[in-house]
Design a protein around this motif. Structure first.
Motif, PDB file in Angstrom:
ATOM      1  N   GLN A  12      -0.560   7.555   2.341  1.00  0.00           N
ATOM      2  CA  GLN A  12       0.667   7.911   3.059  1.00  0.00           C
ATOM      3  C   GLN A  12       1.675   6.797   2.800  1.00  0.00           C
ATOM      4  OE1 GLN A  12       0.604  10.295   6.446  1.00  0.00           O
ATOM      5  NE2 GLN A  12       2.109   9.107   7.586  1.00  0.00           N
ATOM      6  N   LEU A  13       2.700   7.138   2.048  1.00  0.00           N
ATOM      7  CA  LEU A  13       3.686   6.151   1.607  1.00  0.00           C
ATOM      8  C   LEU A  13       4.959   6.288   2.429  1.00  0.00           C
ATOM      9  CD1 LEU A  13       4.779   4.010  -0.372  1.00  0.00           C
ATOM     10  CD2 LEU A  13       5.396   5.898  -1.907  1.00  0.00           C
ATOM     11  N   ILE A 262       0.752   2.851   3.310  1.00  0.00           N
ATOM     12  CA  ILE A 262       1.527   1.729   2.775  1.00  0.00           C
ATOM     13  C   ILE A 262       2.917   1.806   3.376  1.00  0.00           C
ATOM     14  CG2 ILE A 262       2.452   0.623   0.705  1.00  0.00           C
ATOM     15  CD1 ILE A 262       0.106   1.809  -0.853  1.00  0.00           C
ATOM     16  N   LEU A 263       3.283   0.753   4.090  1.00  0.00           N
ATOM     17  CA  LEU A 263       4.562   0.712   4.794  1.00  0.00           C
ATOM     18  C   LEU A 263       5.687   0.298   3.843  1.00  0.00           C
ATOM     19  CD1 LEU A 263       3.465  -0.886   8.194  1.00  0.00           C
ATOM     20  CD2 LEU A 263       3.465   1.513   7.465  1.00  0.00           C
ATOM     21  N   PRO A 264       6.936   0.453   4.255  1.00  0.00           N
ATOM     22  CA  PRO A 264       8.057   0.157   3.349  1.00  0.00           C
ATOM     23  C   PRO A 264       8.044  -1.264   2.784  1.00  0.00           C
ATOM     24  CG  PRO A 264       8.848   1.400   5.226  1.00  0.00           C
ATOM     25  CD  PRO A 264       7.421   1.065   5.526  1.00  0.00           C
ATOM     26  N   ASP A 265       7.519  -2.223   3.533  1.00  0.00           N
ATOM     27  CA  ASP A 265       7.498  -3.609   3.043  1.00  0.00           C
ATOM     28  C   ASP A 265       6.221  -3.938   2.285  1.00  0.00           C
ATOM     29  OD1 ASP A 265       5.592  -3.764   5.028  1.00  0.00           O
ATOM     30  OD2 ASP A 265       6.541  -5.416   6.126  1.00  0.00           O
ATOM     31  N   ARG A 272      -0.687   4.965   9.734  1.00  0.00           N
ATOM     32  CA  ARG A 272       0.645   4.531  10.151  1.00  0.00           C
ATOM     33  C   ARG A 272       0.764   4.412  11.655  1.00  0.00           C
ATOM     34  NH1 ARG A 272       3.982   2.211  11.865  1.00  0.00           N
ATOM     35  NH2 ARG A 272       6.218   2.152  11.394  1.00  0.00           N
ATOM     36  N   ARG A 273       0.001   5.195  12.344  1.00  0.00           N
ATOM     37  CA  ARG A 273       0.077   5.170  13.797  1.00  0.00           C
ATOM     38  C   ARG A 273      -0.828   4.099  14.399  1.00  0.00           C
ATOM     39  NH1 ARG A 273      -0.945  11.193  15.630  1.00  0.00           N
ATOM     40  NH2 ARG A 273      -2.890  10.794  14.533  1.00  0.00           N
ATOM     41  N   ALA A 278      -4.089  -4.578   6.967  1.00  0.00           N
ATOM     42  CA  ALA A 278      -5.294  -4.851   6.185  1.00  0.00           C
ATOM     43  C   ALA A 278      -4.960  -5.625   4.913  1.00  0.00           C
ATOM     44  CB  ALA A 278      -5.989  -3.539   5.827  1.00  0.00           C
ATOM     45  N   GLY A 279      -3.671  -5.819   4.625  1.00  0.00           N
ATOM     46  CA  GLY A 279      -3.230  -6.519   3.426  1.00  0.00           C
ATOM     47  C   GLY A 279      -1.805  -6.115   3.093  1.00  0.00           C
ATOM     48  N   ASN A 280      -1.345  -6.503   1.899  1.00  0.00           N
ATOM     49  CA  ASN A 280      -0.009  -6.139   1.462  1.00  0.00           C
ATOM     50  C   ASN A 280      -0.013  -5.983  -0.056  1.00  0.00           C
ATOM     51  OD1 ASN A 280       2.881  -6.552   0.522  1.00  0.00           O
ATOM     52  ND2 ASN A 280       3.196  -6.607   2.730  1.00  0.00           N
ATOM     53  N   VAL A 281       0.462  -4.836  -0.546  1.00  0.00           N
ATOM     54  CA  VAL A 281       0.395  -4.555  -1.978  1.00  0.00           C
ATOM     55  C   VAL A 281       1.300  -5.472  -2.795  1.00  0.00           C
ATOM     56  CG1 VAL A 281      -0.287  -2.149  -1.693  1.00  0.00           C
ATOM     57  CG2 VAL A 281       2.145  -2.727  -1.805  1.00  0.00           C
ATOM     58  N   ARG A 282       2.218  -6.158  -2.148  1.00  0.00           N
ATOM     59  CA  ARG A 282       3.073  -7.094  -2.882  1.00  0.00           C
ATOM     60  C   ARG A 282       2.316  -8.363  -3.285  1.00  0.00           C
ATOM     61  NH1 ARG A 282       8.700  -6.368   0.621  1.00  0.00           N
ATOM     62  NH2 ARG A 282       9.888  -5.355  -1.054  1.00  0.00           N
ATOM     63  N   ARG A 283       1.216  -8.634  -2.619  1.00  0.00           N
ATOM     64  CA  ARG A 283       0.467  -9.851  -2.953  1.00  0.00           C
ATOM     65  C   ARG A 283      -1.023  -9.628  -3.164  1.00  0.00           C
ATOM     66  NH1 ARG A 283       1.436 -10.519   2.751  1.00  0.00           N
ATOM     67  NH2 ARG A 283      -0.547 -10.330   3.875  1.00  0.00           N
TER      68      ARG A 283
END
Length: 356
Positions: A12-13, A262-265, A272-273, A278-283
């Protein structure tokens, strides 16, 4: 494994936190975040594709991968169409979740051309109920969006978030769906988090929830499919339930089992709810998040669950709604996403074989 038996895996993006409505029951806070750029989203989609291919090759599992693209309101994201095009090119089935108010005929035709499989539009009841939740005039705009989508040949699902505000009016949604010619109607439960935190006392009690789902599933509406992603409600639709000591999840709540958010940031959460990072796809590597996250690991471990969910022999096929369990526990002063689902109305057997 045949494609018909493929394992469903979805992302869910959330493209943006921005929204043109301020719904009273929204699980989001409306805070502005640092949104991922189009190149970052493309890199993330490529990583998901590579991850699933590796899993398929290593474990001989066929996957049916999809993206649910939403917001906020996804049509406020400038690059929404290039995002949808990229997901199609990567082989993902794509679906949109929207409030429908910004979907013009031109936009509907464009997303149809991009192969979007379906669009979910939120409708909360008859107009006076819907507008009291989502804002004056919003239902009329949403219905225009629905009609534009149907005219473009896109499958539409109307989705209602059940609370005691709108529960008595669920038949109005089904009648509206039939009159419009939409293909599906879905029902979910209020999650008292974000702006919806103030509606904790408007959650349906267990008996009322059981009664309304019993009514919903007894309805016969030719040409209309009635669906739900609610794990507790889904258990009602099983013709026979066999108790099981299975310790691995096999269905039910998707959080940490068959999907990720995956949230906007770039923040990754199980749902989402359920705002537990759990992490961040940017890093972080998505494959590493999936395999090593303590949060995701706990969601897959029955021994970590508390209350009746931890004792229930339906655990592997249900596990309750983790988002509702978490939000309710937070309201009681403990941030426990492994707590029992407070609205569960199912009879179940604990591990000693006694009915609870």
């Amino acid at each position: 494994m045949s494609i018909s038996n493929a394992f469903e895996f979805f992302v869910q993006l959330h493209l943006t936190e921005r929204c043109n409505l301020r719904c009273t029951h929204c699980y989001q806070t409306g805070r502005v975040s640092d949104e991922m750029s189009l190149p970052e989203i493309k890199a993330m989609a490529a990583e998901v594709s590579d991850m699933l291919k590796a899993w398929s090759e290593n474990y001989d599992i066929a996957f049916s991968p999809s993206f649910n693209v939403t917001g906020g309101e996804p049509f406020l994201m400038r690059d929404i169409f290039p995002v949808l095009e990229e997901l199609r090119e990567k082989g993902f089935d794509t679906y949109l979740l929207s409030n429908g108010t910004l979907i013009s005929r031109k936009k509907a035709d464009t997303i149809a051309g991009l192969g979007v499989k379906g669009v979910q539009i939120s409708i909360e009841g008859p107009e006076h109920i819907h507008d009291s939740i989502r804002g004056a005039g919003s239902m009329a705009s949403s219905i225009k969006g629905v009609q534009n989508l149907l005219d473009a040949g896109i499958e539409v699902t109307l989705n209602t978030t059940l609370s005691d505000i709108n529960a008595p009016h669920f038949r109005d949604v089904i009648e509206l769906a039939t009159s419009l010619g939409v293909q599906r109607v879905g029902f979910s439960r209020l999650v008292p988090s974000g702006r919806g935190e103030g509606l904790l006392d408007r959650m349906l009690n267990n008996a009322a929830l059981k009664d309304i789902y019993t009514e919903i599933f007894s309805l016969r509406a030719p040409g209309l499919q009635i669906v739900t992603g609610d794990p507790v409600a889904s258990m009602m639709r099983r013709p026979v339930f066999e108790e099981s000591d299975e310790k691995m999840p096999s269905g039910g709540c998707a959080a940490g089992v068959s999907g990720l958010t995956i949230l906007p940031d770039g923040t990754v959460t199980p749902c989402r709810r359920m705002p537990v990072p759990a992490g961040n796809v940017r890093r972080d590597s998505l494959r590493e998040i999936w395999a090593t996250s303590g949060v995701l690991g706990a969601l897959r471990d029955k021994s970590r669950y508390t209350g009746k969910c931890g004792r229930c022999d339906r655990w592997s096929a249900c596990r309750g709604c983790r988002a509702i369990a978490y939000a309710h526990a937070c309201a009681l002063g403990r941030a426990d996403y492994l707590a029992e689902d407070p609205q569960c109305f199912l009879e179940h057997a604990d591990h000693h074989g006694q009915k609870a």
